[in-house]
Design an enzyme around this catalytic site. Structure first.
Site, mmCIF file in Angstrom:
data_model
loop_
_atom_site.group_PDB
_atom_site.id
_atom_site.type_symbol
_atom_site.label_atom_id
_atom_site.label_comp_id
_atom_site.label_asym_id
_atom_site.label_seq_id
_atom_site.Cartn_x
_atom_site.Cartn_y
_atom_site.Cartn_z
ATOM 1 N N GLY A 124 -9.628 3.159 -7.841
ATOM 2 C CA GLY A 124 -8.892 4.320 -8.325
ATOM 3 C C GLY A 124 -8.965 4.499 -9.832
ATOM 4 O O GLY A 124 -9.018 3.529 -10.586
ATOM 5 N N LEU A 161 0.816 -1.205 0.000
ATOM 6 C CA LEU A 161 0.000 0.000 0.000
ATOM 7 C C LEU A 161 0.856 1.264 0.000
ATOM 8 O O LEU A 161 1.975 1.287 0.499
ATOM 9 C CB LEU A 161 -0.913 -0.005 1.217
ATOM 10 C CG LEU A 161 -1.819 -1.238 1.362
ATOM 11 C CD1 LEU A 161 -2.699 -1.107 2.600
ATOM 12 C CD2 LEU A 161 -2.674 -1.445 0.117
ATOM 13 N N GLN A 192 -9.912 -0.815 -15.616
ATOM 14 C CA GLN A 192 -10.419 -1.673 -14.547
ATOM 15 C C GLN A 192 -11.650 -1.063 -13.903
ATOM 16 O O GLN A 192 -12.646 -1.750 -13.645
ATOM 17 C CB GLN A 192 -9.345 -1.892 -13.492
ATOM 18 C CG GLN A 192 -9.827 -2.625 -12.248
ATOM 19 C CD GLN A 192 -8.710 -2.827 -11.253
ATOM 20 O OE1 GLN A 192 -7.966 -3.783 -11.353
ATOM 21 N NE2 GLN A 192 -8.589 -1.924 -10.288
ATOM 22 N N SER A 208 2.132 3.790 -7.808
ATOM 23 C CA SER A 208 1.844 2.416 -8.182
ATOM 24 C C SER A 208 2.739 1.492 -7.374
ATOM 25 O O SER A 208 3.909 1.814 -7.109
ATOM 26 C CB SER A 208 2.099 2.198 -9.681
ATOM 27 O OG SER A 208 2.081 0.819 -10.005
ATOM 28 N N VAL A 244 -3.440 9.528 -7.529
ATOM 29 C CA VAL A 244 -2.511 10.248 -6.655
ATOM 30 C C VAL A 244 -1.122 10.142 -7.255
ATOM 31 O O VAL A 244 -0.689 9.058 -7.663
ATOM 32 C CB VAL A 244 -2.543 9.680 -5.223
ATOM 33 C CG1 VAL A 244 -1.527 10.383 -4.333
ATOM 34 C CG2 VAL A 244 -3.946 9.805 -4.635
ATOM 35 N N GLN A 247 -5.368 -12.804 -12.296
ATOM 36 C CA GLN A 247 -5.155 -11.652 -13.165
ATOM 37 C C GLN A 247 -3.696 -11.481 -13.585
ATOM 38 O O GLN A 247 -3.327 -10.446 -14.130
ATOM 39 C CB GLN A 247 -5.676 -10.379 -12.514
ATOM 40 C CG GLN A 247 -4.945 -9.927 -11.277
ATOM 41 C CD GLN A 247 -5.711 -8.847 -10.538
ATOM 42 O OE1 GLN A 247 -6.746 -9.110 -9.914
ATOM 43 N NE2 GLN A 247 -5.228 -7.618 -10.606
ATOM 44 N N HIS A 259 -3.564 4.465 -2.036
ATOM 45 C CA HIS A 259 -4.543 3.644 -1.320
ATOM 46 C C HIS A 259 -5.128 4.416 -0.143
ATOM 47 O O HIS A 259 -6.328 4.318 0.154
ATOM 48 C CB HIS A 259 -3.892 2.351 -0.817
ATOM 49 C CG HIS A 259 -3.425 1.453 -1.903
ATOM 50 N ND1 HIS A 259 -2.087 1.341 -2.251
ATOM 51 C CD2 HIS A 259 -4.086 0.621 -2.741
ATOM 52 C CE1 HIS A 259 -1.953 0.476 -3.242
ATOM 53 N NE2 HIS A 259 -3.151 0.027 -3.563
#
Length: 265
Positions: free
Chosen positions: A142, A28, A148, A180, A171, A56, A32
């Site tokens: 986000g 995180l 997504q 990321s 952010v 995924q 987040h």
């Protein structure tokens, strides 16, 4: 903060329809934290999940080396006042082979889907499972993962899920790089170069460059772009001339690290 490891314990602790929910894969960061604060605006109690979803990741991608920083994550969540953390083992969410999967459809086949086939099927499947487990009033995703977010909104809408999907703005670091979990893969030199992706997207959004020119700029700086494309915000289809409410999206590899970003305009 209650740390809940199985679905039965989760459902005993969290009555259906009572929390705002932020699903994550852990590692995180401040992005987040921003989603958690948005969740707090929509619910008196907030639940977060940490689960690295094997479905995924394509063969050869970074499932095994994806950063897992559970203790540090817990500290961040506690600092944000999160009430519930759902952190299941893989055998909890997938006690048997997941032969039934959610197909993301045409929306999941475009852009990212062209280069990561099946990725959004894995996303849609785990999101549906997590929403069924947590049963929140609201779930927050986000905009950094723009496609997504579109897939999750379609999932909730088309399957009539009793949950509102809220979006959080991307952010960024002070130099513009979108936060990321995969930024940690970048070398020092790559980290210095990485903000170029945001800069070229802003040029497209401002009308000073085309998507094709942005791709050429990235290539000239040593990037390998999968796509730089302008789409409609609502359905991610190609726009007609003169349309407004657009977004430019890109995915490009810098060294061994694949970064994505987008800018609305």
């Amino acid at each position: 903060m209650q740390v809940l490891r199985d679905i039965a314990a989760l459902r005993r602790a969290v009555p259906a329809g009572t929390v705002a929910f932020v699903p994550t894969m852990g590692n995180l960061h401040a992005g987040h934290g921003s989603l958690i604060r948005i969740a707090r605006q929509h619910g008196a109690r907030v639940a977060v999940s940490i689960f690295v979803n094997r479905l995924q990741f394509l063969p050869g991608e970074d499932f095994e080396r994806y950063p897992r920083t559970f203790e540090r994550d817990c500290a961040l969540l506690e600092s944000e006042g999160v009430e519930f953390l759902f952190a299941p083992d893989e055998k909890v969410l997938y006690p048997e082979p997941q032969t039934l999967v959610v197909k993301a459809g045409v929306l999941g086949e475009e852009l990212e889907g062209r280069f990561r086939p099946g990725f959004f099927d894995g996303v849609a499947t785990v999101v549906l499972k997590l929403l069924n487990c947590v049963q929140p009033r609201v779930a927050v995703f986000g905009k950094k993962d723009y496609q997504q977010l579109a897939v999750v909104r379609a999932l909730a809408r088309q399957l009539d899920l009793p949950v509102a999907i809220e979006a959080g703005e991307t952010v960024r670091e002070p130099d513009g790089l979108a936060m990321s979990s995969r930024n940690s893969y970048l070398s020092r030199a790559e980290r210095a170069e990485a903000p170029r992706l945001y800069r070229v997207l802003r040029e497209v959004a401002a009308g000073r460059a085309s998507a094709a020119q942005a791709g050429e700029t990235l290539a000239g700086a040593g990037w390998k772009a999968d796509y730089v494309e302008v789409r409609r915000r609502g359905d991610l289809r190609a726009p007609q001339p003169g349309e407004t409410g657009l977004v430019v999206l890109a995915a490009a590899r810098l060294g061994q690290t694949r970064l994505i970003d987008n800018v609305e305009f």
